[in-house]
Write a protein that holds these residues in place. Sequence first.
Motif, PDB file in Angstrom:
ATOM      1  N   GLN A 168       0.752  -1.211   0.020  1.00 24.31           N
ATOM      2  CA  GLN A 168      -0.009  -0.039   0.210  1.00 24.31           C
ATOM      3  C   GLN A 168       0.885   1.328   0.179  1.00 24.31           C
ATOM      4  O   GLN A 168       0.661   2.311  -0.736  1.00 24.31           O
ATOM      5  N   LYS A 169       1.925   1.311   0.934  1.00 23.48           N
ATOM      6  CA  LYS A 169       2.914   2.336   0.954  1.00 23.48           C
ATOM      7  C   LYS A 169       3.688   2.612  -0.671  1.00 23.48           C
ATOM      8  O   LYS A 169       3.755   3.488  -1.012  1.00 23.48           O
ATOM      9  N   ILE A 170       4.044   1.456  -1.096  1.00 26.08           N
ATOM     10  CA  ILE A 170       4.589   1.637  -2.517  1.00 26.08           C
ATOM     11  C   ILE A 170       3.584   2.118  -3.384  1.00 26.08           C
ATOM     12  O   ILE A 170       4.205   2.859  -4.344  1.00 26.08           O
ATOM     13  N   ASN A 171       2.334   1.620  -3.379  1.00 29.87           N
ATOM     14  CA  ASN A 171       1.435   2.233  -4.311  1.00 29.87           C
ATOM     15  C   ASN A 171       1.132   3.726  -4.310  1.00 29.87           C
ATOM     16  O   ASN A 171       0.985   4.498  -5.116  1.00 29.87           O
ATOM     17  N   GLU A 172       1.271   4.055  -2.679  1.00 28.17           N
ATOM     18  CA  GLU A 172       0.873   5.567  -2.543  1.00 28.17           C
ATOM     19  C   GLU A 172       2.193   6.567  -3.207  1.00 28.17           C
ATOM     20  O   GLU A 172       1.901   7.434  -3.870  1.00 28.17           O
ATOM     21  N   ILE A 173       3.382   6.010  -2.970  1.00 29.97           N
ATOM     22  CA  ILE A 173       4.486   6.805  -3.442  1.00 29.97           C
ATOM     23  C   ILE A 173       4.559   6.494  -4.991  1.00 29.97           C
ATOM     24  O   ILE A 173       4.798   7.761  -5.549  1.00 29.97           O
ATOM     25  N   SER A 174       4.077   5.421  -5.536  1.00 27.76           N
ATOM     26  CA  SER A 174       4.148   5.182  -7.008  1.00 27.76           C
ATOM     27  C   SER A 174       3.020   6.335  -7.571  1.00 27.76           C
ATOM     28  O   SER A 174       3.275   7.337  -8.548  1.00 27.76           O
ATOM     29  N   ASN A 175       2.037   6.639  -6.971  1.00 25.58           N
ATOM     30  CA  ASN A 175       0.817   7.427  -7.380  1.00 25.58           C
ATOM     31  C   ASN A 175       1.289   8.862  -7.022  1.00 25.58           C
ATOM     32  O   ASN A 175       0.976   9.565  -8.202  1.00 25.58           O
ATOM     33  N   LYS A 176       2.018   9.213  -6.148  1.00 29.42           N
ATOM     34  CA  LYS A 176       2.467  10.572  -5.984  1.00 29.42           C
ATOM     35  C   LYS A 176       3.225  10.956  -6.982  1.00 29.42           C
ATOM     36  O   LYS A 176       3.332  12.275  -7.442  1.00 29.42           O
ATOM     37  N   ASP A 217       1.732  11.513 -10.354  1.00 27.10           N
ATOM     38  CA  ASP A 217       1.008  12.856 -10.290  1.00 27.10           C
ATOM     39  C   ASP A 217       2.025  14.095 -10.263  1.00 27.10           C
ATOM     40  O   ASP A 217       1.544  14.809 -11.086  1.00 27.10           O
ATOM     41  N   VAL A 218       3.173  13.935  -9.898  1.00 27.70           N
ATOM     42  CA  VAL A 218       4.027  14.775  -9.748  1.00 27.70           C
ATOM     43  C   VAL A 218       4.483  15.049 -11.542  1.00 27.70           C
ATOM     44  O   VAL A 218       4.646  16.231 -11.941  1.00 27.70           O
ATOM     45  N   VAL A 219       4.726  13.877 -11.917  1.00 32.94           N
ATOM     46  CA  VAL A 219       5.328  13.784 -13.271  1.00 32.94           C
ATOM     47  C   VAL A 219       4.348  14.442 -14.329  1.00 32.94           C
ATOM     48  O   VAL A 219       4.553  15.027 -15.135  1.00 32.94           O
ATOM     49  N   SER A 220       2.898  13.855 -13.971  1.00 33.12           N
ATOM     50  CA  SER A 220       2.008  14.329 -14.756  1.00 33.12           C
ATOM     51  C   SER A 220       1.756  15.810 -15.043  1.00 33.12           C
ATOM     52  O   SER A 220       1.292  16.519 -15.867  1.00 33.12           O
ATOM     53  N   SER A 221       1.805  16.357 -13.811  1.00 31.26           N
ATOM     54  CA  SER A 221       1.446  17.947 -13.525  1.00 31.26           C
ATOM     55  C   SER A 221       2.872  18.752 -14.050  1.00 31.26           C
ATOM     56  O   SER A 221       2.820  19.864 -13.781  1.00 31.26           O
ATOM     57  N   SER A 222       4.165  17.922 -14.192  1.00 33.45           N
ATOM     58  CA  SER A 222       5.096  18.748 -14.389  1.00 33.45           C
ATOM     59  C   SER A 222       5.357  19.089 -15.890  1.00 33.45           C
ATOM     60  O   SER A 222       4.796  18.179 -16.540  1.00 33.45           O
ATOM     61  N   PRO A 223       6.401  19.692 -16.487  1.00 34.95           N
ATOM     62  CA  PRO A 223       6.589  19.744 -17.640  1.00 34.95           C
ATOM     63  C   PRO A 223       7.294  18.463 -18.473  1.00 34.95           C
ATOM     64  O   PRO A 223       7.240  18.499 -19.514  1.00 34.95           O
TER      65      PRO A 223
END
Length: 84
Positions: free
Chosen positions: A5-13, A16-22
């Motif tokens: 669950q923690k690994i999935n949370e980190i992966s999702n974060k 999110d960061v990559v998709s919202s960045s250039p």
Amino acid sequence: MLDSQKINEISNKIKDVVSSSPLGDVEKNLNALLRGVFTKMELVTREEFEVQAEVLRNTRQKLALLEARLAELEAAGSGAQQES
């Protein structure tokens, strides 16, 4: 040790960061650039290559049959001319 669950949370974060960045746009632009280069190089996919290879095999087989048939007809024609 981290649970899944923690690994999935980190992966999702990270996603999110990559998709919202250039960085996400860079990936899309790079993909488009590579497709353009490959198109200019006239490269084909493996599937297209296999299809064309099969067409060529079939064409060669038909050509061989037609050549054999032509040889038979020519032999029959020359035999008929000699009898006349």
